[in-house]
Design a protein around this motif. Structure first.
Motif, mmCIF file in Angstrom:
data_model
loop_
_atom_site.group_PDB
_atom_site.id
_atom_site.type_symbol
_atom_site.label_atom_id
_atom_site.label_comp_id
_atom_site.label_asym_id
_atom_site.label_seq_id
_atom_site.Cartn_x
_atom_site.Cartn_y
_atom_site.Cartn_z
ATOM 1 N N ALA A 157 0.832 -1.203 0.000
ATOM 2 C CA ALA A 157 0.000 0.000 0.000
ATOM 3 C C ALA A 157 0.868 1.253 0.000
ATOM 4 O O ALA A 157 0.550 2.234 -0.695
ATOM 5 C CB ALA A 157 -0.929 -0.004 1.210
ATOM 6 N N ARG A 158 1.955 1.220 0.750
ATOM 7 C CA ARG A 158 2.862 2.363 0.790
ATOM 8 C C ARG A 158 3.491 2.603 -0.585
ATOM 9 O O ARG A 158 3.544 3.725 -1.085
ATOM 10 C CB ARG A 158 3.949 2.156 1.843
ATOM 11 N N GLU A 163 3.774 5.708 -5.635
ATOM 12 C CA GLU A 163 3.727 5.776 -7.102
ATOM 13 C C GLU A 163 2.580 6.656 -7.592
ATOM 14 O O GLU A 163 2.740 7.420 -8.536
ATOM 15 C CB GLU A 163 3.581 4.369 -7.685
ATOM 16 N N PHE A 164 1.464 6.573 -6.928
ATOM 17 C CA PHE A 164 0.315 7.390 -7.305
ATOM 18 C C PHE A 164 0.569 8.860 -7.070
ATOM 19 O O PHE A 164 0.221 9.720 -7.882
ATOM 20 C CB PHE A 164 -0.931 6.907 -6.538
ATOM 21 N N LEU A 165 1.196 9.161 -5.927
ATOM 22 C CA LEU A 165 1.414 10.569 -5.558
ATOM 23 C C LEU A 165 2.608 11.197 -6.265
ATOM 24 O O LEU A 165 2.812 12.406 -6.160
ATOM 25 C CB LEU A 165 1.576 10.697 -4.035
ATOM 26 N N LYS A 166 3.422 10.414 -6.990
ATOM 27 C CA LYS A 166 4.544 10.979 -7.757
ATOM 28 C C LYS A 166 4.051 11.913 -8.854
ATOM 29 O O LYS A 166 4.746 12.817 -9.271
ATOM 30 C CB LYS A 166 5.376 9.854 -8.396
ATOM 31 N N ASN A 167 2.851 11.659 -9.339
ATOM 32 C CA ASN A 167 2.301 12.467 -10.421
ATOM 33 C C ASN A 167 1.876 13.866 -9.971
ATOM 34 O O ASN A 167 1.652 14.735 -10.795
ATOM 35 C CB ASN A 167 1.091 11.761 -11.038
ATOM 36 N N PHE A 168 1.747 14.100 -8.679
ATOM 37 C CA PHE A 168 1.265 15.404 -8.182
ATOM 38 C C PHE A 168 2.363 16.247 -7.667
ATOM 39 O O PHE A 168 3.272 16.191 -7.171
ATOM 40 C CB PHE A 168 0.200 15.198 -7.102
#
Length: 168
Positions: A157-158, A163-168
């Motif tokens: 989950a971490r 990886e998801f938050l790298k885009n922001f």
């Protein structure tokens, strides 16, 4: 092994050893039938008093004995929602493969997570002390397995969130 776990497992081991005195006993109702009395409950005089060995409210073992069988029901520690889900999925996985585990029941006793049924035929074919060792070892290992799975889920989950938050 944790200091509080050892006395709990020793009490379970002693109770299982004392209850494991099983013998062949035919049904008193139907001729040539030999069913586990702890499951059938046809004669009250053939049943022993059920014993609950408890470590805390959530972690306990119910040992029900009779003249020719015994049922061991285990409630596993589930501290949070993730552990509840992991425990449920793991127990379901094992119970679907109950044919491979000779003493495992397909459905646990209500209020418990997993149940084992040991009959006099099991004690004739297998060593009694090995059956007791298996159940105690299972109780030790199941906590470790669920803790490991929880750590793995949290790590995944971490990584996913990073990886998801790298885009922001």
């Amino acid at each position: 092994m944790a200091a509080t776990l050892k006395p709990y497992l020793n009490a379970v081991r002693a109770t299982l050893t004392a209850t494991m005195c099983l013998e062949n006993f035919s049904s008193q109702i139907v001729e040539r039938h030999n069913k586990p009395e702890v499951e059938v409950r046809s004669s009250k005089e053939l049943l022993l008093t059920p014993v609950v060995v408890s470590r805390n409210e959530k972690e306990k073992v119910l040992i029900e004995g009779s003249v020719n069988s015994m049922r061991i029901s285990i409630s596993i520690k589930q501290a949070d929602e993730i552990e509840k889900i992991l425990c449920h999925k793991f127990m379901r996985f094992m119970m679907m493969r109950a044919d491979n585990f000779f003493i495992l029941r397909r459905k646990p006793v209500e209020g418990y997570d997993i149940s084992f049924l040991i009959t006099n035929f099991h004690t004739e074919q297998m060593y009694k002390h090995k059956l007791v060792d298996f159940i105690v070892q299972f109780m030790e290992d199941i906590d470790k397995e669920i803790s490991e799975m929880k750590l793995t889920v949290n790590a995944r989950a971490r990584i996913c969130s990073e990886e998801f938050l790298k885009n922001f």
